[in-house]
Write a protein that holds these residues in place. Structure first.
Motif, PDB file in Angstrom:
ATOM      1  N   ALA A  37       1.026  -1.112  -0.010  1.00  0.00           N
ATOM      2  CA  ALA A  37       0.098  -0.221  -0.066  1.00  0.00           C
ATOM      3  C   ALA A  37       0.815   1.164  -0.028  1.00  0.00           C
ATOM      4  CB  ALA A  37      -0.914   0.075   1.301  1.00  0.00           C
ATOM      5  N   LYS A  38       1.953   1.120   0.872  1.00  0.00           N
ATOM      6  CA  LYS A  38       2.717   2.262   0.877  1.00  0.00           C
ATOM      7  C   LYS A  38       3.396   2.608  -0.632  1.00  0.00           C
ATOM      8  CE  LYS A  38       5.937   1.351   3.540  1.00  0.00           C
ATOM      9  NZ  LYS A  38       7.230   1.452   4.623  1.00  0.00           N
ATOM     10  N   ARG A  39       4.022   1.671  -1.180  1.00  0.00           N
ATOM     11  CA  ARG A  39       4.569   1.682  -2.639  1.00  0.00           C
ATOM     12  C   ARG A  39       3.455   2.200  -3.657  1.00  0.00           C
ATOM     13  NH1 ARG A  39       6.534  -2.652  -2.240  1.00  0.00           N
ATOM     14  NH2 ARG A  39       7.171  -3.583  -1.976  1.00  0.00           N
ATOM     15  N   GLN A  40       2.364   1.714  -3.517  1.00  0.00           N
ATOM     16  CA  GLN A  40       1.391   2.107  -4.377  1.00  0.00           C
ATOM     17  C   GLN A  40       0.922   3.435  -4.361  1.00  0.00           C
ATOM     18  OE1 GLN A  40      -2.372  -0.190  -3.809  1.00  0.00           O
ATOM     19  NE2 GLN A  40      -3.416   0.800  -5.424  1.00  0.00           N
ATOM     20  N   HIS A  41       0.904   3.994  -3.069  1.00  0.00           N
ATOM     21  CA  HIS A  41       0.506   5.368  -3.120  1.00  0.00           C
ATOM     22  C   HIS A  41       1.627   6.238  -2.862  1.00  0.00           C
ATOM     23  CE1 HIS A  41      -3.586   4.401  -2.409  1.00  0.00           C
ATOM     24  NE2 HIS A  41      -3.372   3.278  -1.612  1.00  0.00           N
ATOM     25  N   GLY A  42       2.765   5.786  -3.149  1.00  0.00           N
ATOM     26  CA  GLY A  42       3.998   6.754  -2.812  1.00  0.00           C
ATOM     27  C   GLY A  42       4.436   7.293  -1.442  1.00  0.00           C
ATOM     28  N   TYR A  43       3.948   6.600  -0.442  1.00  0.00           N
ATOM     29  CA  TYR A  43       4.133   7.064   0.628  1.00  0.00           C
ATOM     30  C   TYR A  43       5.219   6.418   1.578  1.00  0.00           C
ATOM     31  CZ  TYR A  43      -0.922   8.163   0.907  1.00  0.00           C
ATOM     32  OH  TYR A  43      -2.031   8.577   0.670  1.00  0.00           O
ATOM     33  N   LEU A  44       5.877   7.044   2.258  1.00  0.00           N
ATOM     34  CA  LEU A  44       7.094   6.662   2.929  1.00  0.00           C
ATOM     35  C   LEU A  44       6.856   6.682   4.847  1.00  0.00           C
ATOM     36  CD1 LEU A  44       9.935   8.641   1.215  1.00  0.00           C
ATOM     37  CD2 LEU A  44       9.458   5.961   0.827  1.00  0.00           C
ATOM     38  N   ASP A  45       7.409   5.792   5.528  1.00  0.00           N
ATOM     39  CA  ASP A  45       7.083   5.956   6.844  1.00  0.00           C
ATOM     40  C   ASP A  45       8.419   6.250   7.518  1.00  0.00           C
ATOM     41  OD1 ASP A  45       8.731   3.539   7.004  1.00  0.00           O
ATOM     42  OD2 ASP A  45       6.805   2.239   7.638  1.00  0.00           O
TER      43      ASP A  45
END
Length: 181
Positions: A37-45
């Protein structure tokens, strides 16, 4: 008889470990869904914000980027170094050039974030890091503690020396230094 118990103990152990493995598979599946999900939305934690720069700076194909950052950041300052984790330490070491000057501030007696991955050895081993010794760095102990007062320190001092891996110093407070209680 003891021999009659062995098959039943084996069955109990097998059932226990099967249940544990099923839970681990569930956690691994949930983590993979999170990463996807992070990769799909371009998010980073937060972990990505540490891991990705380290990967970039260590990548031999991007030595020019590492050198650019090393030239740009010639003076580095890290506060609360006793509460850094492995990735934070690694990022700092990757940013250090042989000419860099680095200051880390921390008190190993106040390390409280082991539960979230802080590594107390980071501050204890800091003076012996190859990148630090190459720069000719020295360690300065600052034993004056300006947070808790004498009652708090008096109740903790008997326990602190029991910790085998620590910098040997005796903290005191600003109040003690000024002759106050």
């Amino acid at each position: 008889r003891e021999s009659d118990l062995l098959p039943s103990l084996s069955a109990v152990a097998a059932e226990y470990w099967d249940a544990r493995l099923a839970k681990l598979r569930d956690v691994a599946s949930a983590y993979q869904a999170y990463e996807d999900a992070k990769r799909q939305h371009g998010y980073l934690d937060y972990g990505d914000l540490l891991l990705l720069p380290v990967k970039l700076l260590r990548d031999p194909r991007h030595r020019d980027i590492r050198e650019s950052y090393r030239q740009r950041y010639r003076h580095l300052f890290v506060d609360e170094y006793q509460d850094t984790n492995f990735s934070q330490r690694t990022l700092l070491m990757e940013l250090l050039s042989p000419e860099a000057r680095v200051v880390v501030i921390g008190d190993d007696d106040q390390s409280i974030y082991g539960w979230r991955g802080a590594v107390i050895r980071n501050i204890l081993d800091f003076p012996h890091e190859p990148a630090i010794t190459a720069a000719g760095a020295t360690q300065k102990l600052l034993p004056m503690n300006s947070r808790p007062g004498p009652p708090t320190l008096d109740s903790t001092h008997p326990h602190i020396p029991r910790t085998a891996s620590r910098t040997k110093h005796t903290p005191n407070t600003r109040a003690e230094r000024n002759g106050c209680d």
